[in-house]
Motif scaffolding. Structure first.
Motif: not given
Length: 430
Positions: A392-397, A417-419, A309-318
C-alpha cells in the motif's frame, strides 16, 4: 437529739436550731430523702416521699418498704437495696409508678451508713424524678442511633477526622471501598497507611489545609489506593466543625468510588479527540490544533505546513483481504507516519485512509518535502497481515501557511488538492 449531734452542720442564722433546719429540709426538699434500717424499715423520710403515697411523714416512718410498695413495686428495687445493705454504694435509674399508676423515671442513689462498730446500720436513699431528663436523654439516644444507622447504611464512606487529621470514625462502607477495617486505621493519619495516591497528595494536602484554616466545606476528586493496592478514583465531600472558640474540633468526609464514572468520562474524552482505531488525534482535534497554530504563527510571522496523505491501493487491500486486514494496515500506517515526523509535529487521521501531518515548528522551505519523501519511502516496505505481504503506497500533498491559504479549512482543502494533483501525476489510483 442534741445540738452535739449536728456539730458538723453549719446551720444558717435563719434557723433557730439544727432541728429546725432539718425539719425545713424535710418539708421543702423536692427530692425523696430516706433512711432505711437493716430491717428495711423507713426511719426517716422527707415530706415529698410521704406525699408520693398520699400520707404524712409520720405515717410512713416505721413502715417496711415491702408494705409501702407492695410485692411488685418492691421487686423492682430489691436487688439494689440488698447491695446497699451489704455495704455497697449504688446508683441506678428505674421506671417507677405512682400510686395512681402513672409512670415516672427516677434516679436513685443509695449510700450505706456504718455505725461506730463499722457495721452497716442502714442506708440513705436520695431519689429524684428525671422524667423530662430521661425523655431528652432517650430522644438524644434515638437520634444518635438513627444517625449512626444512616452513616453505616449510607452508600458513601463516612470518615471522621480529628483536628490532627487522624481517623476517629471509619464506617462499614469505608471498609468496603478502601479495604481497611476500622481497627486498622482508627487513630492513624492517612499517610501512615497509604490511602492517598502520590498523584493526589498535593491536592489532598491543599484542601485539608483549607479546612484547617477555616473553610467550612470543600469537595475534591482524587486518586486513592486500596488496602490490596488497587488505584481507584474517589469523590470527597468534606466539612469542618469548629467549637465555640473557633477552634477546629473535627472534620467529616463523605467519599464515593467514582472510578467507573471517571473511566467512562475519559473514554468519551478520548473518543472526542482521538481516533479509536489508530489512537491518533481525529479531525476535531486537528481542527483545534490547526486553529491555535495559525493564531500563533500569525503573531510571530512564522510558517507552518500541512501534509495531506492518502493511501494508494487501499481499496484493493479491503477487497482482497477483508476489512480486518484494512484496519490492521491503517494501524501500521499510523505507526510508520509517526516515525517519519519530528516529536513536535502532529499526526492525525481524518477518517478512512486519509492522514494529515501538521508541521508548526521550525518549518524551513525544504522541511515539508523532506518529510513527505520520508513518508512515501516508508510505505515502500510491505505491511504484514497474518504472515502475508500487503502493499500500500502513499500520496502526499503539501499546503503552506500563509503562502497557500490563511484559513484552517482552506489550508486543509489546499493540501487535499495538492495530494490529488500528486496522485494524478504519479498515476496512482484515486
Amino acid at each position: 437529739m442534741t445540738d452535739r449531734t449536728f456539730s458538723h452542720i453549719a446551720v444558717p442564722d435563719a434557723f433557730e436550731s439544727p432541728l429546725a433546719f432539718l425539719d425545713a429540709l424535710s418539708r421543702t426538699s423536692g427530692g425523696f430523702i430516706l433512711f432505711i434500717d437493716t430491717e428495711e424499715r423507713v426511719r426517716y423520710a422527707t415530706r415529698g416521699f410521704a406525699d408520693w403515697f398520699g400520707k404524712s411523714p409520720a405515717d410512713v416512718v416505721g413502715k417496711r418498704l415491702l408494705d409501702l410498695y407492695g410485692p411488685e413495686g418492691y421487686a423492682e428495687f430489691a436487688p439494689q437495696m440488698k447491695q446497699a445493705l451489704a455495704g455497697n454504694a449504688v446508683h441506678y435509674e428505674r421506671l417507677a409508678r405512682r400510686p395512681d399508676g402513672s409512670p415516672v423515671w427516677i434516679s436513685v442513689t443509695l449510700d450505706p451508713y456504718r455505725a461506730r462498730d463499722g457495721q452497716v446500720a442502714g442506708f440513705f436513699s436520695c431519689e429524684l424524678e428525671v422524667s423530662e431528663l430521661k425523655r431528652t436523654h432517650d430522644a438524644l439516644d434515638r437520634a444518635l442511633q438513627e444517625l449512626a444507622s444512616h452513616m453505616e447504611n449510607s452508600p458513601l464512606a463516612v470518615i471522621e477526622w480529628t483536628a490532627a487529621v487522624e481517623v476517629r470514625r471509619w464506617s462499614a462502607q469505608a471498609e468496603a471501598i478502601f479495604g481497611w477495617k476500622a481497627s486498622e486505621v482508627i487513630g492513624r493519619k492517612p499517610s501512615t497507611f497509604g490511602l492517598v495516591h502520590p498523584d493526589s497528595l498535593e491536592t489532598t494536602r491543599e484542601l485539608t489545609r483549607e479546612l484547617i484554616e477555616g473553610a467550612k466545606r470543600n469537595r475534591m476528586l482524587t486518586k486513592n489506593i486500596t488496602r490490596d493496592g488497587r488505584t481507584i478514583h474517589c469523590e470527597w465531600f468534606n466539612s469542618a466543625f469548629f467549637d465555640a472558640d473557633g477552634k477546629l474540633s473535627s472534620m467529616l468526609s463523605l467519599a464515593q468510588d467514582v472510578t467507573a464514572r471517571v473511566e467512562s468520562e475519559e473514554q468519551l474524552r478520548q473518543a472526542a479527540v482521538y481516533d479509536s482505531l489508530t489512537g491518533l488525534p481525529n479531525r476535531n482535534s486537528l481542527a483545534a490544533r490547526l486553529e491555535h497554530a495559525i493564531m500563533r504563527v500569525s503573531r510571530s510571522g512564522d510558517r507552518l505546513a500541512l501534509l495531506f496523505i492518502d493511501l494508494d491501493r487501499f481499496k484493493k487491500v479491503n477487497d482482497t483481504h477483508g476489512h480486518a486486514a484494512g484496519d490492521e494496515v491503517l494501524r501500521q500506517c499510523a505507526a510508520r507516519i509517526r516515525t517519519c515526523v519530528r516529536e513536535v509535529d502532529t499526526v492525525a487521521r481524518l477518517g478512512g485512509d486519509e492522514f494529515v501531518v501538521l508541521l508548526e515548528s521550525d518549518v524551513r522551505p525544504d522541511t515539508p518535502s523532506v518529510i513527505g519523501d520520508r513518508i512515501r519511502s516508508a510505505f515502500d516496505v510491505p505491511f504484514q497481515w497474518k504472515g502475508t505481504d500487503v502493499r500500500c503506497g502513499a500520496s502526499v500533498g503539501v499546503s503552506l501557511y500563509p503562502d497557500h491559504a490563511r484559513d484552517p479549512a482552506e489550508l486543509l482543502a489546499s493540501a487535499d488538492l495538492a495530494m490529488y494533483r500528486f496522485k494524478k501525476v504519479e498515476g496512482q489510483p484515486q
